[in-house]
Design a protein around this motif. Structure first.
Motif, PDB file in Angstrom:
ATOM      1  N   TRP A  96      87.457  55.323  38.996  1.00 41.22           N
ATOM      2  CA  TRP A  96      88.297  56.287  39.707  1.00 41.22           C
ATOM      3  C   TRP A  96      88.095  56.268  41.217  1.00 41.22           C
ATOM      4  O   TRP A  96      88.989  56.641  41.968  1.00 41.22           O
ATOM      5  CB  TRP A  96      88.121  57.694  39.148  1.00 41.22           C
ATOM      6  N   ARG A 144      93.562  68.230  30.540  1.00 44.87           N
ATOM      7  CA  ARG A 144      94.677  67.306  30.331  1.00 44.87           C
ATOM      8  C   ARG A 144      95.964  68.040  29.950  1.00 44.87           C
ATOM      9  O   ARG A 144      97.051  67.651  30.385  1.00 44.87           O
ATOM     10  CB  ARG A 144      94.302  66.264  29.270  1.00 44.87           C
ATOM     11  N   ASN A 202      91.362  61.392  32.799  1.00 47.11           N
ATOM     12  CA  ASN A 202      90.852  61.374  31.428  1.00 47.11           C
ATOM     13  C   ASN A 202      89.324  61.371  31.456  1.00 47.11           C
ATOM     14  O   ASN A 202      88.671  60.706  30.660  1.00 47.11           O
ATOM     15  CB  ASN A 202      91.385  60.151  30.669  1.00 47.11           C
ATOM     16  N   CYS A 203      88.772  62.158  32.387  1.00 49.34           N
ATOM     17  CA  CYS A 203      87.337  62.170  32.657  1.00 49.34           C
ATOM     18  C   CYS A 203      86.912  63.601  32.960  1.00 49.34           C
ATOM     19  O   CYS A 203      87.238  64.137  34.030  1.00 49.34           O
ATOM     20  CB  CYS A 203      87.040  61.242  33.839  1.00 49.34           C
ATOM     21  N   PRO A 259      83.552  63.464  26.342  1.00 46.09           N
ATOM     22  CA  PRO A 259      84.984  63.157  26.250  1.00 46.09           C
ATOM     23  C   PRO A 259      85.653  63.777  25.033  1.00 46.09           C
ATOM     24  O   PRO A 259      86.882  63.892  24.990  1.00 46.09           O
ATOM     25  CB  PRO A 259      85.023  61.622  26.190  1.00 46.09           C
ATOM     26  N   LEU A 265      87.898  68.767  28.543  1.00 54.02           N
ATOM     27  CA  LEU A 265      88.815  67.671  28.842  1.00 54.02           C
ATOM     28  C   LEU A 265      90.170  67.918  28.206  1.00 54.02           C
ATOM     29  O   LEU A 265      91.207  67.621  28.811  1.00 54.02           O
ATOM     30  CB  LEU A 265      88.231  66.335  28.378  1.00 54.02           C
ATOM     31  N   ARG A 284      80.224  60.571  35.030  1.00 54.92           N
ATOM     32  CA  ARG A 284      80.373  60.550  33.581  1.00 54.92           C
ATOM     33  C   ARG A 284      79.024  60.822  32.929  1.00 54.92           C
ATOM     34  O   ARG A 284      78.457  60.000  32.239  1.00 54.92           O
ATOM     35  CB  ARG A 284      80.957  59.227  33.118  1.00 54.92           C
ATOM     36  N   GLU A 337      95.162  57.925  32.492  1.00 55.17           N
ATOM     37  CA  GLU A 337      94.265  57.191  31.592  1.00 55.17           C
ATOM     38  C   GLU A 337      92.867  56.993  32.174  1.00 55.17           C
ATOM     39  O   GLU A 337      91.954  56.576  31.452  1.00 55.17           O
ATOM     40  CB  GLU A 337      94.853  55.813  31.260  1.00 55.17           C
ATOM     41  N   GLU A 338      92.678  57.262  33.457  1.00 52.00           N
ATOM     42  CA  GLU A 338      91.401  56.964  34.116  1.00 52.00           C
ATOM     43  C   GLU A 338      90.245  57.748  33.495  1.00 52.00           C
ATOM     44  O   GLU A 338      90.197  58.969  33.569  1.00 52.00           O
ATOM     45  CB  GLU A 338      91.502  57.271  35.607  1.00 52.00           C
ATOM     46  N   GLN A 339      89.284  57.027  32.915  1.00 51.26           N
ATOM     47  CA  GLN A 339      88.173  57.648  32.207  1.00 51.26           C
ATOM     48  C   GLN A 339      86.918  57.818  33.061  1.00 51.26           C
ATOM     49  O   GLN A 339      85.916  58.337  32.578  1.00 51.26           O
ATOM     50  CB  GLN A 339      87.833  56.831  30.965  1.00 51.26           C
TER      51      GLN A 339
END
Length: 423
Positions: free
Chosen positions: A264, A400, A201-202, A391, A396, A2, A258-260
């Motif tokens: 993970w 998605r 979500n990352c 983000p 992203l 991240r 939903e994993e940001q």
């Protein structure tokens, strides 16, 4: 993964300080050697603290010159570099996320060490993707510091329970999907075991784990200049479809969407995931009694590649101790440091000629990981952070939609990525 770039404010500060920092001039050897031992300063981000501390401790115990290491929280690192550059108070040596090295070299924060690198007997064995991103206009500014590769892990016990051969991991992305689906169908009824998992979500997670499948297929995700996105092309959309179908089959775990990023990699060590992309650096952190297979990330029909992440390191353009700084940096990629410090602790090596050594040979998985350094890629884009890691960035949104939403929106979103890269 991240990573975040501090955006316009950071680059603005760097631009303002470029003239003050200069390019360091030649090999950086114009400063006369100091009388007596020298203590140089070094900064690194917390993400590479363990490896940096090991290297510094080993160097300090065996050299008259010394290194004083400062570890800075990862999220604060780039603003701290920008502030130090503006005040002309950069340390003698500083490491940087390899993705952002081009931003620093283009603003003149690193000293030119081209002649020094050329004199190293193993110069051609230094991690090629790191060396590429540390090069500007044919001049070299950094060396590899720490490396983290993306690979596929599989849980051999879950494979055996599901009727799969525990010694045969996937060789293609299609096989990856088939094996993950089998795990889900055979073992996932209680909701505790899942076929695979990823950070849905990352943005950084996607580039680290999905892009190697594109490279393995012989394609690219951007042009060489990092100004045009190719993420609407068949190589990428084929990869997206595989993961879209896995999610549709509920083989990805209920929280993948939903994993940001922060958690993970936390599910595989618990024995809950059959097969998934993972950072190579987590292998040494796995439970000792867990039987894990490691294999390269492949394209839909084969090939192999990896995202070569980690940090590069260089001498700051304002260092008053370039010779002592180079003594330390060159030592970190020497046989002694790479084998007795890095390999001994199962870290990925910065040199391809040492992939198999007395420590890695004890574990074929480590040899395999080391061998991928020569085959992997590190993408180049001056606006990588804003485009792919932010983000709120366009990447992203595209990823998605491709995996969880409407793939028909991908071409328009890809145009937005290109616009971001060209700003």
């Amino acid at each position: 993964m991240r990573r975040r770039l501090a955006g316009i404010s950071l680059l603005g500060v760097l631009a303002l300080t470029a003239a003050a920092c200069g390019s360091g001039g030649g090999s950086g050897g114009s400063t006369p050697p100091a009388n007596g031992p020298v203590t140089i300063t070094m900064w690194t981000r917390a993400a590479t603290q363990t490896q940096s501390e090991r290297l510094v401790a080993a160097y300090n115990s065996s050299h008259k010159n010394q290194v004083k290491l400062t570890v800075i929280p990862t999220d604060n690192y780039q603003p701290r570099i920008a502030a130090a550059a503006g005040a002309k108070q950069l340390p003698d040596v500083f490491a940087a996320d390899v993705i952002f090295v081009p931003n620093y070299t283009s603003q003149g924060l690193f000293m030119d060490v081209s002649e020094r690198v050329a004199a190293l007997p193993y110069k051609d064995s230094l991690a090629p993707s790191h060396m590429k991103l540390g090069t500007l206009d044919g001049r070299q500014y950094t060396l590899p510091h720490t490396l983290d590769l993306s690979v596929w892990f599989w849980n051999k016990d879950l494979y055996a329970k599901a009727g799969l051969d525990p010694e045969k991991g996937p060789k293609t992305l299609k096989e990856f999907a088939e094996q993950a689906t089998t795990i889900q169908d055979k073992l996932g009824k209680d909701g505790k075991v899942h076929g695979t998992f990823f950070g849905g979500n990352c943005g950084g997670c996607y580039v680290f784990t999905f892009w190697p499948s594109v490279w393995a297929a012989g394609a690219q995700v951007m042009n060489a200049e990092g100004t045009t996105s190719l993420n609407d092309q068949p190589a990428m959309t084929d990869v997206f479809k595989v993961y879209h179908d896995l999610y549709a089959k509920k083989a990805t775990g209920p929280t993948a969407k939903e994993e940001q990023g922060p958690t993970w990699t936390g599910f595989f060590p618990k024995g809950e995931i059959g097969v998934m992309p993972m950072p190579s650096t987590t292998l040494g952190l796995m439970p000792k009694d867990m039987k894990i297979g490691v294999t390269p990330i492949a394209g839909p029909d084969g090939g192999e590649s990896t995202f070569v992440g980690g940090d590069s390191v260089g001498i700051s353009a304002t260092s008053k101790n370039p010779d002592a700084a180079w003594e330390f940096l060159s030592w970190t990629v020497s046989d002694d440091a790479q084998v007795e410090v890095m390999a001994k602790n199962k870290d990925v090596l910065a040199r391809t000629d040492l992939a198999s050594n007395k420590y890695s040979s004890e574990d074929p998985r480590v040899v395999l990981i080391n061998s991928l350094v020569a085959k992997g890629q590190t993408p180049f884009a001056l606006r990588f952070g804003q485009t792919f890691n932010d983000p709120q960035g366009p990447w992203l949104r595209l990823a998605r939609e491709a995996v969880f939403g409407d793939a028909a929106k991908v071409p328009q979103l890809n145009t937005e990525i290109t616009k971001s890269l060209q700003q």
